[in-house]
Structure formats: structure tokens, C-alpha cells
Design a protein around this motif. Structure first.
Motif, PDB file in Angstrom:
ATOM      1  N   TYR A 111       0.781  -1.171   0.044  1.00 44.76           N
ATOM      2  CA  TYR A 111       0.091   0.001   0.019  1.00 44.76           C
ATOM      3  C   TYR A 111       0.971   1.171   0.039  1.00 44.76           C
ATOM      4  CZ  TYR A 111      -3.722  -3.085   1.159  1.00 44.76           C
ATOM      5  OH  TYR A 111      -4.854  -3.988   1.044  1.00 44.76           O
ATOM      6  N   ASN A 112       1.948   1.198   0.813  1.00 46.46           N
ATOM      7  CA  ASN A 112       2.796   2.681   0.825  1.00 46.46           C
ATOM      8  C   ASN A 112       3.431   2.825  -0.613  1.00 46.46           C
ATOM      9  OD1 ASN A 112       2.357   2.986   3.385  1.00 46.46           O
ATOM     10  ND2 ASN A 112       3.982   1.984   4.296  1.00 46.46           N
ATOM     11  N   GLU A 113       3.799   1.723  -1.283  1.00 50.67           N
ATOM     12  CA  GLU A 113       4.414   1.632  -2.456  1.00 50.67           C
ATOM     13  C   GLU A 113       3.322   2.091  -3.467  1.00 50.67           C
ATOM     14  OE1 GLU A 113       7.138   1.398  -5.573  1.00 50.67           O
ATOM     15  OE2 GLU A 113       7.461   1.304  -3.516  1.00 50.67           O
ATOM     16  N   ILE A 114       2.148   1.672  -3.427  1.00 47.27           N
ATOM     17  CA  ILE A 114       1.128   2.371  -4.159  1.00 47.27           C
ATOM     18  C   ILE A 114       1.161   3.813  -3.986  1.00 47.27           C
ATOM     19  CG2 ILE A 114      -1.439   2.464  -4.837  1.00 47.27           C
ATOM     20  CD1 ILE A 114      -0.034  -0.092  -6.009  1.00 47.27           C
ATOM     21  N   TYR A 115       1.030   4.211  -2.974  1.00 42.03           N
ATOM     22  CA  TYR A 115       0.904   5.579  -2.448  1.00 42.03           C
ATOM     23  C   TYR A 115       1.975   6.344  -2.939  1.00 42.03           C
ATOM     24  CZ  TYR A 115       0.753   9.781   0.136  1.00 42.03           C
ATOM     25  OH  TYR A 115       0.478  11.236   0.491  1.00 42.03           O
ATOM     26  N   LYS A 116       3.415   5.737  -2.841  1.00 41.01           N
ATOM     27  CA  LYS A 116       4.175   6.383  -3.576  1.00 41.01           C
ATOM     28  C   LYS A 116       4.451   6.635  -4.874  1.00 41.01           C
ATOM     29  CE  LYS A 116       7.530   5.087   0.226  1.00 41.01           C
ATOM     30  NZ  LYS A 116       8.694   4.123   0.683  1.00 41.01           N
ATOM     31  N   LEU A 117       4.031   5.597  -5.453  1.00 48.74           N
ATOM     32  CA  LEU A 117       3.968   5.853  -7.198  1.00 48.74           C
ATOM     33  C   LEU A 117       2.932   6.755  -7.548  1.00 48.74           C
ATOM     34  CD1 LEU A 117       3.938   1.969  -7.913  1.00 48.74           C
ATOM     35  CD2 LEU A 117       5.848   3.437  -8.713  1.00 48.74           C
ATOM     36  N   ASN A 118       2.010   6.604  -6.798  1.00 49.20           N
ATOM     37  CA  ASN A 118       0.535   7.681  -7.072  1.00 49.20           C
ATOM     38  C   ASN A 118       1.171   9.127  -6.738  1.00 49.20           C
ATOM     39  OD1 ASN A 118      -1.763   9.329  -5.772  1.00 49.20           O
ATOM     40  ND2 ASN A 118      -2.692   8.018  -7.278  1.00 49.20           N
ATOM     41  N   GLN A 119       1.803   9.297  -5.792  1.00 53.50           N
ATOM     42  CA  GLN A 119       2.420  10.662  -5.434  1.00 53.50           C
ATOM     43  C   GLN A 119       3.411  11.167  -6.319  1.00 53.50           C
ATOM     44  OE1 GLN A 119      -0.107  11.774  -3.062  1.00 53.50           O
ATOM     45  NE2 GLN A 119       1.762  13.159  -2.764  1.00 53.50           N
ATOM     46  N   THR A 120       4.280  10.181  -6.961  1.00 57.03           N
ATOM     47  CA  THR A 120       5.460  10.548  -7.892  1.00 57.03           C
ATOM     48  C   THR A 120       4.541  10.866  -9.211  1.00 57.03           C
ATOM     49  OG1 THR A 120       7.051   9.156  -6.949  1.00 57.03           O
ATOM     50  CG2 THR A 120       7.386   9.627  -9.206  1.00 57.03           C
ATOM     51  N   MET A 121       3.419  10.065  -9.710  1.00 53.69           N
ATOM     52  CA  MET A 121       2.858  10.543 -10.840  1.00 53.69           C
ATOM     53  C   MET A 121       2.322  11.519 -10.890  1.00 53.69           C
ATOM     54  SD  MET A 121       1.077   6.906 -11.598  1.00 53.69           S
ATOM     55  CE  MET A 121      -0.038   7.356 -12.645  1.00 53.69           C
ATOM     56  N   LEU A 122       1.632  12.025  -9.631  1.00 55.23           N
ATOM     57  CA  LEU A 122       1.046  13.510  -9.480  1.00 55.23           C
ATOM     58  C   LEU A 122       2.130  14.686  -9.619  1.00 55.23           C
ATOM     59  CD1 LEU A 122      -1.367  15.284  -8.828  1.00 55.23           C
ATOM     60  CD2 LEU A 122      -0.704  14.937  -6.206  1.00 55.23           C
ATOM     61  N   THR A 123       3.254  14.292  -9.023  1.00 55.51           N
ATOM     62  CA  THR A 123       4.457  15.357  -9.211  1.00 55.51           C
ATOM     63  C   THR A 123       4.779  15.547 -10.815  1.00 55.51           C
ATOM     64  OG1 THR A 123       5.206  14.896  -7.066  1.00 55.51           O
ATOM     65  CG2 THR A 123       6.723  15.998  -8.409  1.00 55.51           C
ATOM     66  N   MET A 124       5.022  14.241 -11.268  1.00 58.13           N
ATOM     67  CA  MET A 124       5.232  14.316 -12.645  1.00 58.13           C
ATOM     68  C   MET A 124       4.329  14.974 -13.709  1.00 58.13           C
ATOM     69  SD  MET A 124       6.644  10.450 -13.415  1.00 58.13           S
ATOM     70  CE  MET A 124       8.273   9.821 -12.731  1.00 58.13           C
ATOM     71  N   ALA A 125       2.906  14.706 -13.371  1.00 62.83           N
ATOM     72  CA  ALA A 125       2.110  15.536 -14.088  1.00 62.83           C
ATOM     73  C   ALA A 125       1.939  16.893 -13.932  1.00 62.83           C
ATOM     74  CB  ALA A 125       0.611  14.942 -13.838  1.00 62.83           C
ATOM     75  N   GLN A 126       2.159  17.396 -12.764  1.00 65.33           N
ATOM     76  CA  GLN A 126       2.296  18.889 -12.295  1.00 65.33           C
ATOM     77  C   GLN A 126       3.471  19.507 -12.922  1.00 65.33           C
ATOM     78  OE1 GLN A 126       2.123  18.378  -8.054  1.00 65.33           O
ATOM     79  NE2 GLN A 126       0.145  18.491  -7.979  1.00 65.33           N
ATOM     80  N   GLN A 127       4.605  18.800 -12.987  1.00 66.29           N
ATOM     81  CA  GLN A 127       5.673  19.349 -13.590  1.00 66.29           C
ATOM     82  C   GLN A 127       5.795  19.231 -15.146  1.00 66.29           C
ATOM     83  OE1 GLN A 127       8.907  17.512 -11.078  1.00 66.29           O
ATOM     84  NE2 GLN A 127       8.459  18.939  -9.667  1.00 66.29           N
ATOM     85  N   GLY A 128       5.030  18.429 -15.683  1.00 65.30           N
ATOM     86  CA  GLY A 128       4.856  18.138 -17.192  1.00 65.30           C
ATOM     87  C   GLY A 128       6.200  17.221 -17.658  1.00 65.30           C
ATOM     88  N   GLU A 129       6.400  16.117 -16.652  1.00 64.92           N
ATOM     89  CA  GLU A 129       7.430  15.139 -17.144  1.00 64.92           C
ATOM     90  C   GLU A 129       6.611  13.956 -17.780  1.00 64.92           C
ATOM     91  OE1 GLU A 129       9.703  13.964 -13.887  1.00 64.92           O
ATOM     92  OE2 GLU A 129      10.060  16.220 -13.174  1.00 64.92           O
TER      93      GLU A 129
END
Length: 112
Positions: A9-27
Motif C-alpha cells: 500500500y505504501n508503494e502504491i501511495y508513493k507511485l501515485n504521489q510520484t505520478m502526480l508530481t510528474m503530471a504537475q511538472q509536465g514530465e
């Protein structure tokens, strides 16, 4: 919950947070790669949810799902913005292509 599931669950959460950051930064290139990993991991975890969760575990799991869903909604908004940008770029390329064809039609080909 078992430690193994908590780690998942923690890994899923981290992946989700990373994807959110990437989307916000246009990566977007890295985002696409991460998305496949996220979807596969999330699907695997959701298939393994035990039927015998305690009330506290159910509440924790519910909060995790709400957080993931909220982040995914924000990711979708970033994706919509990206799609608008790409549509404009494609339209611009299409218009340029039409202009080039019209120009070439008027001057004729030097190879005729």
C-alpha cells in the motif's frame, strides 16, 4: 493488515504521489512509463485485499483509496491540460501543412 500488504500500500501511495508530481511538472515521458507500473501494482494489490480486515484496517484502506482517487483526479486535470496543448499543436501543424501545400500548388514543382 500484514506487513507485506502495508508495504504494498505504501508503494502504491508513493507511485501515485510520484505520478502526480510528474503530471504537475509536465514530465510526460516518465509519467507514461510510471503509469503502467502503477496500474499493474494497484490491480495486484486490490485483488489481494483480505476479506477479514479489522474496522481500523478498513478505515485506513478507505482513506488510502480516497487519497489515491483525489490524486488521480488532479492527474486527470493535468492530462486534460496536456491534451488541449497537444490538440493546439496538431492543429497548428495541420494548418502549416495546408499552407505549404497551397504554396507549392501556386508555384508549381521545379521537377515538372
Amino acid at each position: 493488515m500484514t506487513t507485506f500488504l502495508t508495504e504494498e500500500y505504501n508503494e502504491i501511495y508513493k507511485l501515485n504521489q510520484t505520478m502526480l508530481t510528474m503530471a504537475q511538472q509536465g514530465e510526460w515521458d516518465n509519467f507514461v512509463i510510471m503509469t503502467e507500473r502503477y496500474i499493474m501494482s494497484l490491480q495486484a494489490v486490490l485483488e489481494q485485499v483480505p476479506d477479514t480486515l479489522s474496522t481500523d484496517e478498513k478505515e485506513q484502506f478507505y482513506r488510502l483509496l480516497i487519497t489515491l482517487q483525489s490524486n488521480e483526479e488532479e492527474i486527470n486535470r493535468a492530462l486534460e491540460g496536456r491534451m488541449i496543448f497537444l490538440r493546439k499543436e496538431i492543429s497548428s501543424l495541420h494548418q502549416s501543412n495546408k499552407g505549404n501545400k497551397a504554396y507549392l500548388t501556386q508555384i508549381g514543382s521545379p521537377f515538372q
